[in-house]
Scaffold this motif. Structure first.
Motif, PDB file in Angstrom:
ATOM      1  N   PHE A 185       0.844  -1.194   0.000  1.00 38.90           N
ATOM      2  CA  PHE A 185       0.000   0.000   0.000  1.00 38.90           C
ATOM      3  C   PHE A 185       0.884   1.250   0.000  1.00 38.90           C
ATOM      4  O   PHE A 185       2.040   1.201   0.413  1.00 38.90           O
ATOM      5  N   GLU A 186       0.326   2.355  -0.447  1.00 30.77           N
ATOM      6  CA  GLU A 186       1.027   3.643  -0.437  1.00 30.77           C
ATOM      7  C   GLU A 186       0.383   4.547   0.602  1.00 30.77           C
ATOM      8  O   GLU A 186      -0.839   4.712   0.613  1.00 30.77           O
ATOM      9  N   GLU A 187       1.189   5.116   1.495  1.00 28.73           N
ATOM     10  CA  GLU A 187       0.673   6.035   2.502  1.00 28.73           C
ATOM     11  C   GLU A 187       0.427   7.379   1.825  1.00 28.73           C
ATOM     12  O   GLU A 187       1.349   8.116   1.518  1.00 28.73           O
ATOM     13  N   THR A 188      -0.828   7.696   1.585  1.00 30.58           N
ATOM     14  CA  THR A 188      -1.218   8.895   0.858  1.00 30.58           C
ATOM     15  C   THR A 188      -1.416  10.081   1.788  1.00 30.58           C
ATOM     16  O   THR A 188      -1.052  11.202   1.458  1.00 30.58           O
ATOM     17  N   ALA A 189      -1.993   9.834   2.956  1.00 24.63           N
ATOM     18  CA  ALA A 189      -2.240  10.908   3.923  1.00 24.63           C
ATOM     19  C   ALA A 189      -2.174  10.325   5.322  1.00 24.63           C
ATOM     20  O   ALA A 189      -2.557   9.172   5.542  1.00 24.63           O
ATOM     21  N   CYS A 190      -1.685  11.129   6.250  1.00 19.65           N
ATOM     22  CA  CYS A 190      -1.652  10.719   7.648  1.00 19.65           C
ATOM     23  C   CYS A 190      -1.696  11.984   8.495  1.00 19.65           C
ATOM     24  O   CYS A 190      -0.768  12.792   8.468  1.00 19.65           O
ATOM     25  N   TYR A 191      -2.812  12.168   9.210  1.00 19.56           N
ATOM     26  CA  TYR A 191      -3.019  13.363  10.004  1.00 19.56           C
ATOM     27  C   TYR A 191      -2.996  13.000  11.490  1.00 19.56           C
ATOM     28  O   TYR A 191      -3.752  12.135  11.930  1.00 19.56           O
ATOM     29  N   GLN A 210      -4.853   7.586   5.172  1.00 20.77           N
ATOM     30  CA  GLN A 210      -5.363   7.009   3.923  1.00 20.77           C
ATOM     31  C   GLN A 210      -4.223   6.271   3.267  1.00 20.77           C
ATOM     32  O   GLN A 210      -3.145   6.828   3.066  1.00 20.77           O
ATOM     33  N   LEU A 211      -4.467   5.000   2.942  1.00 16.68           N
ATOM     34  CA  LEU A 211      -3.485   4.193   2.235  1.00 16.68           C
ATOM     35  C   LEU A 211      -4.110   3.724   0.937  1.00 16.68           C
ATOM     36  O   LEU A 211      -5.200   3.137   0.934  1.00 16.68           O
ATOM     37  N   ASP A 212      -3.459   4.018  -0.165  1.00 19.97           N
ATOM     38  CA  ASP A 212      -3.969   3.641  -1.482  1.00 19.97           C
ATOM     39  C   ASP A 212      -3.303   2.352  -1.955  1.00 19.97           C
ATOM     40  O   ASP A 212      -2.106   2.141  -1.746  1.00 19.97           O
ATOM     41  N   TRP A 213      -4.096   1.501  -2.597  1.00 13.88           N
ATOM     42  CA  TRP A 213      -3.575   0.304  -3.238  1.00 13.88           C
ATOM     43  C   TRP A 213      -3.230   0.706  -4.668  1.00 13.88           C
ATOM     44  O   TRP A 213      -4.071   1.285  -5.368  1.00 13.88           O
ATOM     45  N   PRO A 214      -2.004   0.460  -5.132  1.00 10.05           N
ATOM     46  CA  PRO A 214      -1.585   0.921  -6.460  1.00 10.05           C
ATOM     47  C   PRO A 214      -2.491   0.470  -7.604  1.00 10.05           C
ATOM     48  O   PRO A 214      -2.599   1.154  -8.609  1.00 10.05           O
ATOM     49  N   GLU A 215      -3.183  -0.645  -7.425  1.00  8.93           N
ATOM     50  CA  GLU A 215      -4.055  -1.153  -8.488  1.00  8.93           C
ATOM     51  C   GLU A 215      -5.478  -0.617  -8.371  1.00  8.93           C
ATOM     52  O   GLU A 215      -6.341  -0.960  -9.166  1.00  8.93           O
ATOM     53  N   GLY A 216      -5.738   0.256  -7.387  1.00 10.66           N
ATOM     54  CA  GLY A 216      -7.049   0.879  -7.219  1.00 10.66           C
ATOM     55  C   GLY A 216      -7.610   0.686  -5.829  1.00 10.66           C
ATOM     56  O   GLY A 216      -7.392  -0.338  -5.198  1.00 10.66           O
ATOM     57  N   GLY A 217      -8.316   1.696  -5.341  1.00 13.10           N
ATOM     58  CA  GLY A 217      -8.941   1.623  -4.029  1.00 13.10           C
ATOM     59  C   GLY A 217      -7.948   1.870  -2.903  1.00 13.10           C
ATOM     60  O   GLY A 217      -6.830   2.317  -3.124  1.00 13.10           O
ATOM     61  N   GLY A 218      -8.390   1.587  -1.707  1.00  6.80           N
ATOM     62  CA  GLY A 218      -7.536   1.790  -0.554  1.00  6.80           C
ATOM     63  C   GLY A 218      -8.318   1.621   0.727  1.00  6.80           C
ATOM     64  O   GLY A 218      -9.459   1.150   0.724  1.00  6.80           O
ATOM     65  N   VAL A 219      -7.678   1.980   1.834  1.00  2.00           N
ATOM     66  CA  VAL A 219      -8.296   1.888   3.150  1.00  2.00           C
ATOM     67  C   VAL A 219      -8.051   3.177   3.908  1.00  2.00           C
ATOM     68  O   VAL A 219      -7.119   3.929   3.593  1.00  2.00           O
ATOM     69  N   MET A 220      -8.897   3.416   4.920  1.00  3.63           N
ATOM     70  CA  MET A 220      -8.719   4.555   5.816  1.00  3.63           C
ATOM     71  C   MET A 220      -8.748   4.019   7.240  1.00  3.63           C
ATOM     72  O   MET A 220      -9.481   3.078   7.531  1.00  3.63           O
TER      73      MET A 220
END
Length: 136
Positions: free
Chosen positions: A33-39, A50-60
């Motif tokens: 996963f890619e760490e996109t945001a962390c507050y 927010q962690l994005d999956w490179p192939e689409g979608g992600g988790v919060m």
């Protein structure tokens, strides 16, 4: 009208809480996963990541707040992550020191499952879902 057989962009994101969200973020990054945001607040407590999956979608996720309006017991989440490269996903799981047996499912998917330190289940698989039926 012909059926719409295209895949649609992900708009449903699993959201969960953790006792140690930084450890879960680091675990998921190690899984690809890619760490996109962390507050974090002034005390360094992660309020939202927010962690994005490179192939689409992600988790919060964020710190467990049992008194909050949105509360989820840590360790109770399960997520299915679609990947075209199950062997690479299994290797990342092995690199974390976990068993990474790839299971062949009856419906054609190849999958590997791992749990994080809080007990959340992460299944990586090749099943991308069925195409949506067209609307009349």
């Amino acid at each position: 009208m012909s059926p719409d057989t295209t895949q649609h962009p992900p708009t449903v994101w699993p959201a969960f809480q953790a006792h140690d969200p930084r450890a879960v973020v680091d675990f998921l990054v190690a899984l690809g996963f890619e760490e996109t945001a962390c507050y974090s607040d002034d005390a360094g407590v992660i309020q939202h990541a927010q962690l994005d999956w490179p192939e689409g979608g992600g988790v919060m996720l964020g710190t467990h707040k049992p008194e909050g309006p949105f509360t989820q017991q840590p360790g109770t989440t399960a997520a299915y992550i679609v990947t075209a490269d199950i062997e690479a996903a299994a290797e990342r799981v092995r690199n974390l020191g976990h068993d990474a047996t790839i299971v062949e499912q009856d419906y054609g998917s190849r999958e590997v499952t791992v749990r994080d330190a809080e007990g959340n289940q992460w299944t990586f698989g090749t099943y991308a879902g069925e195409p949506r039926a067209g609307k009349s």
